[in-house]
Motif scaffolding. Structure first.
Motif, PDB file in Angstrom:
ATOM      1  N   PHE A  92       0.851  -1.191   0.000  1.00 11.88           N
ATOM      2  CA  PHE A  92       0.000   0.000   0.000  1.00 11.88           C
ATOM      3  C   PHE A  92       0.886   1.239   0.000  1.00 11.88           C
ATOM      4  CE2 PHE A  92      -2.481  -3.389   1.840  1.00 11.88           C
ATOM      5  CZ  PHE A  92      -3.760  -3.212   1.320  1.00 11.88           C
ATOM      6  N   SER A 146       1.961   5.381  -1.123  1.00 15.96           N
ATOM      7  CA  SER A 146       1.337   6.715  -1.156  1.00 15.96           C
ATOM      8  C   SER A 146       0.435   7.015   0.031  1.00 15.96           C
ATOM      9  CB  SER A 146       0.550   6.889  -2.466  1.00 15.96           C
ATOM     10  OG  SER A 146       1.381   6.723  -3.584  1.00 15.96           O
ATOM     11  N   GLN A 148      -1.613   5.255   1.686  1.00 16.82           N
ATOM     12  CA  GLN A 148      -2.971   4.710   1.638  1.00 16.82           C
ATOM     13  C   GLN A 148      -3.449   4.246   3.012  1.00 16.82           C
ATOM     14  OE1 GLN A 148      -3.765   1.817  -1.514  1.00 16.82           O
ATOM     15  NE2 GLN A 148      -2.102   2.676  -2.728  1.00 16.82           N
TER      16      GLN A 148
END
Length: 324
Positions: free
Chosen positions: A64, A66, A68
Motif C-alpha cells: 500500500f 502513497s 494509503q
C-alpha cells in the motif's frame, strides 16, 4: 500520536509469550508513504513477490504505497497494535521515538552514497535496531536509503542568507527541524503528496528533498535553484509488527527477515548506482544548480553537532564507523 507505554509493553509481552510461533499462511499488508514509481515501493513489491515464491504461495504481501494506510506516525501505531503487519518507514519517523536513530541525520556524516552504504551496513547501525522491540513494539530487519538531501527553492539561492526566514518543507522529525531552525528558516512539515502544489502556489518557499523526487515528481518545475548540498543522509528501515512477529514460526521469521533485509538493502545499491543519473536528469531540466559544501551552512553544523552529542552516544559511534 503515541501509544501509551502499557500498550507498547503489551505488544512486547505478547511477542515474548508467543515466541514459539507456528507456521500459518498469511497475506501480509505492507505500508509506505512513497508513490508507486519510487525505489522503496518497487523494493517492497519485489520483496512480496520473492516471499510468495520462496514460501510456495503460503505468504503474500499486499503493498500500500502513497500513504494509503495513513501517514508514518499512523502506520507505526498500527504496527504497534498489530493492525498493520509490515512497513518500510523513514528512520526519521522512528527517531521521533528512539532518539539514538536521530544520529543518522548528522549533517555531513557522509559525503556520498558510498558513505551511506558503509554506515547503514555497519555493526553500529545494525545494533541500534535491537532497541526497537522493547521501546516501540516493532522488529527492525534492516536499512534502506533514499538519496542524499538537497534544497530546491522557488527563488534564487546564492548563499545561506537567501534562505533566512523562508518556509522550507521538511519531514517532521527533530534532527532536521533543529538543523533548519539553526539556519534561521521556518521548517514546515508537509506530507509528500502535498509538496508539488505547495511549491506551485507558494505555500512553501523551498523543500528539503532528494534528487530522485526533485526530478521524478517534477518539483524542478517550480524551482529556480537546486542547492546541491548532499547535506544529510535519509535512511529507511524495514519493520515488522512485534505482535505479528510473535505469531510467526521460527522458519517464517527467518525467511521474512532474510528477504525483507535483502530488498530494503537493495535500495542502497540502487541509489549508489542511480544518484549520478538523477543529477544528470535534473541538470537537463535547465534549473539552476548551485553546488555547495559544509561551509555554505556556516555555524549551523557545529551547533547541531554540539546539541546532538548531548542527546545520543550513537553519534560518536557512527562517526567512528564513517572514519571521522
Amino acid at each position: 500520536m503515541k501509544l501509551s507505554k502499557s500498550i507498547v509493553a503489551g505488544a512486547v509481552g505478547l511477542s515474548l509469550a508467543l515466541s514459539a510461533g507456528v507456521a500459518v499462511a498469511k497475506d501480509f499488508r505492507l505500508g509506505l508513504i512513497t508513490p508507486p514509481p519510487h525505489v522503496w515501493t518497487k523494493a517492497a513489491e519485489a520483496f512480496g513477490a520473492e516471499l510468495a515464491e520462496k514460501s510456495n504461495g503460503a505468504h503474500t504481501v499486499q503493498v500500500f504505497p502513497s500513504r494509503q494506510l495513513g501517514n508514518e506516525a499512523e502506520m507505526l501505531q498500527q504496527l504497534q497494535t498489530g493492525a498493520l503487519d509490515m512497513a518500510f518507514l523513514t528512520v526519521a519517523e522512528v527517531s521521533n521515538r528512539v532518539t539514538d536513530l536521530g544520529a543518522f541525520y548528522a549533517p555531513y556524516l557522509v559525503n556520498d552514497m558510498d558513505g551511506v552504504a558503509k554506515i547503514l551496513r555497519s555493526e553500529t547501525a545494525t545494533g541500534l535496531l535491537d532497541q526497537l522491540p522493547q521501546q516501540i513494539g516493532v522488529v527492525g530487519v534492516g536499512y534502506g536509503s533514499a538519496g542524499l538531501r538537497q534544497i530546491a527553492s522557488r527563488d534564487t539561492v546564492e548563499s545561506v542568507a537567501d534562505l533566512s526566514g523562508k518556509k522550507i518543507r521538511i519531514t517532521p522529525f527533530a534532527p532536521i527541524q533543529d538543523f533548519y531552525n539553526l539556519l534561521g528558516t521556518a521548517p514546515t512539515p508537509m506530507p509528500l503528496p502535498a509538496v508539488y502544489d505547495a511549491m506551485a502556489n507558494g505555500q512553501v518557499d523551498a523543500i528539503d528533498m532528494d534528487l530522485e523526487l526533485i526530478w521524478k515528481l517534477k518539483y524542478w518545475e517550480h524551482s529556480k535553484t537546486v542547492v546541491l548540498s548532499n547535506h544529510m543522509m535519509f535512511p529507511m528501515v524495514g519493520l515488522v509488527s512485534a505482535r505479528v512477529w510473535a505469531q510467526m514460526s521460527e522458519e517464517d521469521r527467518a525467511l521474512v527477515r532474510e528477504l525483507m533485509a535483502k530488498h530494503v538493502d537493495s535500495t542502497i545499491d540502487t541509489f549508489v548506482a542511480q544518484e549520478p543519473k538523477f543529477l544528470e536528469e535534473t541538470r537537463k531540466t535547465g534549473v539552476s544548480i548551485v553546488e555547495v559544501g559544509p561551509e555554505f551552512f556556516g555555524d549551523a553544523i557545529d551547533q547541531w553537532n554540539a546539541a546532538w552529542e548531548k542527546k545520543t552516544d550513537a553519534l560518536a559511534a557512527l562517526r567512528k564507523e564513517a572514519g571521522m
